[in-house]
Design an enzyme around this catalytic site. Structure first.
Site, PDB file in Angstrom:
ATOM      1  N   THR A 103      38.143 -70.451   3.034  1.00 34.57           N
ATOM      2  CA  THR A 103      37.217 -71.733   2.734  1.00 34.57           C
ATOM      3  C   THR A 103      37.629 -72.986   2.966  1.00 34.57           C
ATOM      4  OG1 THR A 103      36.256 -70.071   0.975  1.00 34.57           O
ATOM      5  CG2 THR A 103      35.408 -72.313   1.073  1.00 34.57           C
ATOM      6  N   THR A 179      41.514 -67.894  -0.550  1.00 34.89           N
ATOM      7  CA  THR A 179      42.285 -67.877  -1.978  1.00 34.89           C
ATOM      8  C   THR A 179      42.348 -66.108  -2.283  1.00 34.89           C
ATOM      9  OG1 THR A 179      40.256 -67.927  -2.894  1.00 34.89           O
ATOM     10  CG2 THR A 179      41.614 -69.958  -2.608  1.00 34.89           C
ATOM     11  N   ASP A 180      41.424 -65.353  -1.901  1.00 35.40           N
ATOM     12  CA  ASP A 180      41.366 -63.805  -2.549  1.00 35.40           C
ATOM     13  C   ASP A 180      42.805 -63.153  -2.270  1.00 35.40           C
ATOM     14  OD1 ASP A 180      38.784 -64.291  -3.151  1.00 35.40           O
ATOM     15  OD2 ASP A 180      37.842 -63.253  -1.612  1.00 35.40           O
ATOM     16  N   LYS A 258      45.433 -65.374  -8.972  1.00 35.83           N
ATOM     17  CA  LYS A 258      44.114 -65.703  -8.876  1.00 35.83           C
ATOM     18  C   LYS A 258      43.350 -64.844 -10.000  1.00 35.83           C
ATOM     19  CE  LYS A 258      39.832 -66.206  -6.129  1.00 35.83           C
ATOM     20  NZ  LYS A 258      39.120 -66.224  -4.900  1.00 35.83           N
TER      21      LYS A 258
END
Length: 445
Positions: A103, A179-180, A258
């Site tokens: 992203t 980020t995942d 996360k």
């Protein structure tokens, strides 16, 4: 700089000496729209893309526009010129920014409203001239993928690019990443890159750069600040620290996870303190933990992985035949279990695990609780699993243990040597001492 525009849109901008980054005003009927001209990635050549004061980006068709007026030129032209010179000569850079997708390097397709991982890091730097106040940077697009499509072979390519960046004279590296699966990549790089000459900082964004609530800019500025000023030679993750824009936190790459699907402060250190916080407005790094790995003279690259490993999240009622199939009818060489509590599965699988370890398959135990450590000596089932050859992995996170096992399997064939490496604290993945402040608490007073 109108190269992103074509045909009639390009001609209009050229005639008015309007460039990307300039503040303009467009009159269309009774509507007046003021904003900054952005690059256009629309397939429609008749679209201008404008960033409004409220932070949103909009596309405006050139049809029926009665007036376009230049308000002010982009004030960062001098800095942009310097940045381009730096990008043309990597040897002049201090910090290398490597883009892998996600992203933080996304753009909007205005025909559909969809966000695609296609905007390069250089283009983000173009709209963050403040980066040049921190350090001279050079950007490289290694690949552009969604982080769920990350693979071990990509970890190797990233590690090789980091090594090359240090060999070219950069003192720090920033990696733009989705980020995942960022924590997986951070772990992979931590095991693959030793004696680091400087910080390797993974950074991402929970909100795309077209949204007013985007964390892209602050996270990227903070990451460059960390890469520039950090005293350590470690792989870290740099992300928002709270739901506002106060500061960012720097987490050790093998002790971070996360912990929320959408919050900007989704990343937390687990069983460890953050290494530092970044006051992004002041361009200042404040160390929070002095037990870091110091910078070394020359980075060592040892990036290879064997993905014949499996992460099993134990649950009540897990089918024994299914588990037996994994252990006997696949090419598996190692199994990481995310067990309950102190490190348990049902006792129904003890003999199955015993046979697997005798056949040379490594089985390691972590806890689903994430916080705390495995202790298989407390209850009967734990002791039975120990006797069957299951190896407790202290306070290692399940994902970190999986990545570490892939790295270890690529280096060793002997089960005892594999066990020895898995229980060794190689890059800070095991914290030998826990304190009360390592566990987050929520107050409802």
């Amino acid at each position: 700089m109108q190269e992103n525009y074509k045909a009639k849109a390009y001609d209009i901008l050229k005639n008015l000496n309007i460039e990307e980054g300039d503040l303009i005003e467009i009159k269309k009927g009774d509507l007046r729209i003021r904003g900054i001209l952005l690059p256009s990635y629309s397939k429609d050549e008749r679209i201008f893309v404008i960033k409004l004061d409220n932070g949103y980006n909009i596309g405006i068709s050139i049809d029926n526009i009665s007036e376009i007026k230049l308000i002010t030129k982009n004030s960062s032209k001098a800095q942009e010129s310097e940045r381009k010179e730096v990008s043309r000569n990597g040897a002049k850079s201090e910090i290398k920014i490597i883009s892998t997708g996600g992203t933080i390097v996304s753009k909007v397709e205005y025909e559909t409203g969809a966000v695609r991982p296609a905007l390069t890091t250089e283009e983000i730097v173009q709209f963050l001239p403040e980066i040049n106040e921190i350090a001279k940077v050079d950007a490289e697009v290694l690949f552009s993928i969604l982080s769920e499509n990350m693979k071990p072979e990509y970890w190797v390519k990233i590690a090789e690019s980091v090594k090359k960046a240090f060999d070219e004279g950069n003192t720090g590296v920033v990696i733009a990443h989705g980020t995942d699966t960022m924590a997986y990549t951070a772990s992979a790089l931590a095991f693959s890159l030793r004696s680091l000459q400087g910080p390797v900082v993974l950074v991402g964004s929970q909100r795309s750069s077209d949204r007013p609530s985007s964390d892209s800019a602050i996270n990227l500025l903070s990451a460059v600040t960390t890469a520039k000023y950090a005293p350590f030679g470690e792989v870290v993750v740099n992300m928002h620290a709270d739901s506002s824009d106060t500061y960012a936190l720097v987490h050790r790459g093998v002790k971070v996870r996360k912990m929320h699907s959408s919050r900007r402060d989704a990343f937390q250190s687990v069983n460890d303190k953050p290494l530092a916080k970044v006051l992004w407005k002041e361009r200042k790094l404040v160390m929070l933990d002095k037990s870091y790995m110091s910078k070394k003279g020359e980075t060592t690259l040892d990036a290879k992985f064997d993905n014949r490993a499996f992460l099993l999240y134990y649950y009540p009622g897990l089918d024994r035949d299914f588990l037996e199939h994994i252990l006997t009818n696949t090419k598996i060489r190692g199994l990481i279990i995310a067990g309950t509590g102190l490190g348990h599965t049902s006792s129904d699988y003890v003999e199955l695990f015993r046979k697997a370890t005798k056949d040379g398959i490594f089985i390691g135990m972590t806890t689903q609780c994430l916080f705390g450590r495995v202790n298989m000596n407390v209850y009967t089932t734990g002791r039975q699993l120990l006797d069957a050859g299951v190896t407790p992995l202290e306070d290692m996170l399940p994902e970190v243990a999986l990545v570490k096992l892939m790295w270890v399997l690529a280096h060793e064939q002997d089960l005892e040597k594999i066990r020895s490496l898995m229980i060794s604290n190689l890059v800070g993945e095991i914290n030998p001492r826990h304190t009360l402040d390592l566990f987050p608490r929520w107050s409802y007073e």
